[in-house]
Design an enzyme around this catalytic site. Structure first.
Site, mmCIF file in Angstrom:
data_model
loop_
_atom_site.group_PDB
_atom_site.id
_atom_site.type_symbol
_atom_site.label_atom_id
_atom_site.label_comp_id
_atom_site.label_asym_id
_atom_site.label_seq_id
_atom_site.Cartn_x
_atom_site.Cartn_y
_atom_site.Cartn_z
ATOM 1 C CG HIS A 51 -2.128 -0.828 1.104
ATOM 2 N ND1 HIS A 51 -3.018 -0.704 0.068
ATOM 3 C CD2 HIS A 51 -2.603 -1.836 1.892
ATOM 4 C CE1 HIS A 51 -3.998 -1.581 0.217
ATOM 5 N NE2 HIS A 51 -3.757 -2.285 1.313
ATOM 6 C CB CYS A 98 -2.134 3.678 -4.435
ATOM 7 S SG CYS A 98 -3.208 2.366 -5.020
#
Length: 346
Positions: free
Chosen positions: A102, A165
């Site tokens: 992440h 991301c």
């Protein structure tokens, strides 16, 4: 007088993959990234097969149950491994650092980001506030640059790869083209694509997509995730060097812009697959050619997913989801745009 002994060229890699299955996923299953452990395996095999790295010189950190938790990719362990990666670096040495997990953003405190945000990597022991979807105990882009890029001597090389991301400038290196360089497969338009979250049913990677996102600006329910792009992102810093310079050769390859999200499946991240596939087809591309190759592969992956979802909707009579828009892979470097056309090496 006998000459000085020649320095033996070092090739080392640190590859990190996080699924968060027993940490963040216990707070909310939506945070699990099943398949992220495949990324280090894919990169490791590429380094061994194509770039002559030795297996013993490649360190892999993953949060697998079979691995002693003391060796998991915690914030402390990641930072320690990063320092160890480049310890004693000499001119001619080669290093690779990758992170699959992440990525997020936090408010920039020192005025060095035009969009007011620092990019962050989320370790396995990050602390999540489920009410605000914000994290503590993260790794900032400033940390990545200081430990790796800024510590390398002139003549050393490092390739950093981020499949997460908001990763456009996860290494705090400016984009090679900060003026909105475009490609046909990566339109610079605002979008909001809804994607099916990963399920436990048997299917292919293109049918079940996970989003490597941790945004505080939007939160999906348990069955869907949202992708968006807020526009072009530029950096306040402009400390670039000419293509040939006495400094280290450091590049950063990222799955998407700082304002975007990226995707993965059970077999790993789409960006890592596109990156490694492109290099296996042609290891001798220029940086420009490689970036375009990766973007094309990402576009193909997105198009294949969209077609599969359309076919599934027609067959089952269910509403067709909004189409996936390919993330816009980024190349960062301290060197100027003309460096873009030099051969890629790793």
């Amino acid at each position: 007088m006998p000459g000085l002994p020649r320095h033996h060229t070092v090739k080392r890699a640190l590859l990190i993959g996080l699924q968060y299955s027993t940490t963040l996923a216990e707070v909310d299953p939506v945070w699990e990234l099943r398949g992220a452990h495949e990324d280090p395996k894919t990169l490791r095999q590429l380094l061994i097969d194509v770039y002559d790295y030795k297996e013993e010189d490649i360190t892999v950190l993953v949060d697998e149950p079979e691995v002693n938790q003391r060796a998991w990719p915690t914030r402390k362990n990641i930072l320690s491994a990063m320092r160890e990666l480049v310890k004693g670096a000499q001119p001619g040495d080669c290093f690779v650092f990758s992170f699959s997990g992440h990525g997020s953003q936090v408010t920039n405190e020192d005025g060095t980001e035009e969009d007011g945000l620092d990019e962050t990597l989320i370790p396995v022991d990050a602390i999540l506030d489920p009410e605000t979807n914000t994290f503590e105990n993260y790794i900032k882009d400033d940390d990545v640059r200081k430990i790796i890029a800024d510590s390398l001597p002139s003549g050393a090389r490092c390739v950093m790869i981020f499949d997460c991301c908001h990763s456009g400038t996860a290494s705090d290196l400016p984009s090679v083209f900060s003026d909105g360089f475009t490609s046909p497969c990566s339109p610079l338009t605002t979008f909001a694509s809804r994607l099916p979250w990963k399920t436990h049913t048997t299917s292919t990677d293109l049918e079940e997509i996970s989003v490597r996102r941790t945004s505080t600006t939007a939160r999906a329910d348990d069955s869907t995730q949202f992708a968006w792009m807020r526009g072009r992102h530029t950096r306040t810093r402009s400390n670039t060097m000419p293509p040939v310079s006495p400094g280290p050769d450091v590049t950063s390859w990222s799955a998407c812009m700082d304002s975007q999200v990226t995707y993965g499946g059970r077999k790993g991240g789409f960006f890592i697959k596109a990156f490694t596939d492109a290099l296996r087809i042609n290891p001798h591309q220029t940086h420009a050619e490689l970036l375009q190759s990766v973007r094309r592969e990402l576009a193909k992956c997105s198009a294949a997913h969209n077609m599969r979802m359309t076919q599934r909707g027609k067959a089952t009579g269910t509403p067709e989801p909004e189409p996936v828009v390919s993330p816009r892979a980024q190349l960062g470097s301290l060197r100027q745009a003309s460096y873009f056309h030099t051969p890629f090496e790793m």
